[in-house]
Write a protein that holds these residues in place. Sequence first.
Motif, mmCIF file in Angstrom:
data_model
loop_
_atom_site.group_PDB
_atom_site.id
_atom_site.type_symbol
_atom_site.label_atom_id
_atom_site.label_comp_id
_atom_site.label_asym_id
_atom_site.label_seq_id
_atom_site.Cartn_x
_atom_site.Cartn_y
_atom_site.Cartn_z
ATOM 1 N N LEU A 92 6.947 13.836 -0.371
ATOM 2 C CA LEU A 92 7.129 12.398 -0.582
ATOM 3 C C LEU A 92 7.103 11.677 0.759
ATOM 4 O O LEU A 92 7.374 12.275 1.799
ATOM 5 N N PHE A 104 2.761 4.262 -5.179
ATOM 6 C CA PHE A 104 1.763 4.265 -4.103
ATOM 7 C C PHE A 104 0.321 4.423 -4.599
ATOM 8 O O PHE A 104 -0.540 3.604 -4.258
ATOM 9 N N PRO A 105 0.033 5.460 -5.421
ATOM 10 C CA PRO A 105 -1.355 5.613 -5.868
ATOM 11 C C PRO A 105 -1.840 4.419 -6.684
ATOM 12 O O PRO A 105 -3.000 4.014 -6.557
ATOM 13 N N ARG A 153 4.621 11.350 -9.167
ATOM 14 C CA ARG A 153 3.598 10.707 -8.356
ATOM 15 C C ARG A 153 2.218 11.308 -8.624
ATOM 16 O O ARG A 153 1.214 10.603 -8.652
ATOM 17 N N ARG B 115 5.763 17.393 7.259
ATOM 18 C CA ARG B 115 6.328 17.201 5.922
ATOM 19 C C ARG B 115 5.230 17.077 4.872
ATOM 20 O O ARG B 115 5.492 16.746 3.728
ATOM 21 N N GLU B 117 3.152 14.810 4.455
ATOM 22 C CA GLU B 117 2.922 13.460 3.946
ATOM 23 C C GLU B 117 1.458 13.060 4.098
ATOM 24 O O GLU B 117 0.890 12.370 3.262
ATOM 25 N N ALA B 120 -0.608 14.716 1.524
ATOM 26 C CA ALA B 120 -0.400 14.043 0.241
ATOM 27 C C ALA B 120 -1.247 12.773 0.173
ATOM 28 O O ALA B 120 -1.877 12.476 -0.835
ATOM 29 N N MET B 124 -4.397 11.849 -2.353
ATOM 30 C CA MET B 124 -4.450 10.657 -3.195
ATOM 31 C C MET B 124 -5.630 9.767 -2.827
ATOM 32 O O MET B 124 -5.695 8.617 -3.255
ATOM 33 N N VAL B 126 -6.445 8.469 0.044
ATOM 34 C CA VAL B 126 -6.177 7.432 1.043
ATOM 35 C C VAL B 126 -6.342 8.068 2.416
ATOM 36 O O VAL B 126 -5.795 9.132 2.674
#
Lengths: 336, 254
Positions: A92, A104-105, A153, B115, B117, B120, B124, B126
């Motif tokens: 996260l 967020f997505p 998520r 982490r 992030e 992730a 997604m 991005v």
Amino acid sequence: MGIEVVVEGLTKSFGKQNIWQDVTLTLPAGEVSVMLGPSGTGKTVFLKSLIGLLKPDRGRVLINGVDMVNSPEREIFETRKLFGLMFQDGALFGSMSLFDNIAFPLREHTRKKEAEIRRIVMERIEVVGLLGAERKLPGEISGGMRKRAGLARALVLDPQIILCDEPDSGLDPVRTAYLSQLLIDLNAQIDATMLIVTHNLDIAATVPDNMGMLFRRELVTFGPRELLLTSEEPVVAQFLAGRREGPIGMSEEKDAAALAAEAADPRTRANTPREIVPQLEPSPGLPARRAAARRRERVLGMLDRLPPAARAAIERTYASAPTAPAMPLPAAGSGS
Amino acid sequence: MITGALRQTGRLFALSAEVSRAIFKRPFQFREFVEQFWFLASVTILPAALVSIPFGAVIALQVGSLTQQLGAQSFTGGASVLAVVQQASPLIVALLISGAGGSAICADLGSRTIREELDAMEVMGVSPVQRLVVPRVLAAMGVAVLLNGLVSVVGILGGYFFNVYLQDGTPGAYLSSFSSLAQLPDLYVSELKAVIFGFIAGIVAAYRGLNPRGGPKGVGDAVNQSVVITFLLLFFVNMVITGVYLQIVPPKGG
Ligand SMILES: Nc1ncnc2c1ncn2[C@@H]1O[C@H](COP(=O)(O)OP(=O)(O)OP(=O)(O)O)[C@@H](O)[C@H]1O
Ligand SMILES: [Mg+2]
């Protein structure tokens, strides 16, 4: 409908350390598959390779004609939007609240109004049982809650391929049972192709259509759940029984001497045949899983290529009406 | 060893190219930019001001004593202003933007990387470069320009104070020598240096932050290295720019 994921001859090393080689399998469209394997055999690395975060040395991962290993970066980037990945540690964003993490997505990829986003996010938060914690930062909640937020998520954009890295670790048995049901319900609702990495025997026994296992740098088997659940393969049998006796040791592999000593021990051969527990059904009120019919077709078509035990188990599964459980067996940790 | 260094350099340039391209991609992360700008400014402005007063004074004193020995006191003001604007100011900016700003950027991105992030984000769909690195690099460039102006002003005032009050220079001579020695291009090149320093500091910090090796310990090492690498690069680039500038722009007081 979900999308088929075809993996061909995948090999990955970090420097001199070979993680696994020549992994070939197909995740059938819309079906739920589970990947088992002792700790450290490269299951996480496998998931990350499917989605293109890690670059395998050789092989292909084909999704809709895009090779997640060798295709141009832009195509890989586009194809990733079909995925939802739940990270082993949640991953996260530490500076955002759970709500913002899950939103967020949606904020990045859709033009939805804030009210609409709020509705979707709160719905997901409720599904994973985190109502009331949505304003907290990831640093302020427990590990199990972080995992569930990570799942929420991953699901928020209704992905067509869902990868879950040990969704159960850090969860108590009751939550794990709910999670099993949640995954099946989700599959019934959006017909997504799912791959779940887990050590949890209840999930392995009740959730998937297909199972595979990684061990000693290769894919031991991959096929219909009945194939693994009836397998005589020592590694698979040991893992599914959770026994100490067998090829898997504390540091991944036992040496030959330890194995021979075990074989000589009379207590070892108490090999009780496993009962196959029926697969979970979607909760009442949800549509039937479309993948179930496709799987039946597919599995019955490959019967003659399976070992006799697996064949018998599959015939028993499909002997009775498709919606009723095949046998009145005690449910092992099913969350229905 | 050498191939390793070359590979790192190559990747650094690749990241620079990627960032330069992503700067023009919509949507621009305006909020992140403002937050980062504010953050970088808040950690660098005060130390910059505090460092530039003694720095300006030292230069004024040194130049003042030199010009006195050469019998050219009337040029003290202009000479020390040139030294401050062209050399002292960009170097103070380099020090602070890499030591205070770059280390913060590197630590932040590094801990996000371990982490997962950033993974992730990428999953997604991005781009972490567009989303996180571009605003930081732009903020570093902006803050560098701001700091450069600030340091120049404070340094000049400090120099003026020390020259006039401690070395008995006359205010009139100090000011009038400005126009006889200094010229506008001196200011331009100083700001140009600041922009380039900001870019380099931002890119190096981001590069090391995106590639920490092995866990939290790796982040600490990465921060350390990013500061050292940035220092080396900035001092070298400063030398090159100064050399080129002195060659192509004719000095005024000829
Ligand atoms: N980025 C990396 N660099 C070097 N080695 C790595 C990296 N990531 C993983 N490994 C190695 O790959 C092997 C497999 O790791 P992985 O995390 O995939 O295991 P796993 O099967 O997911 O285990 P667990 O069930 O405990 O999560 C480990 O030996 C690990 O040391
Ligand atoms: Mg793992």
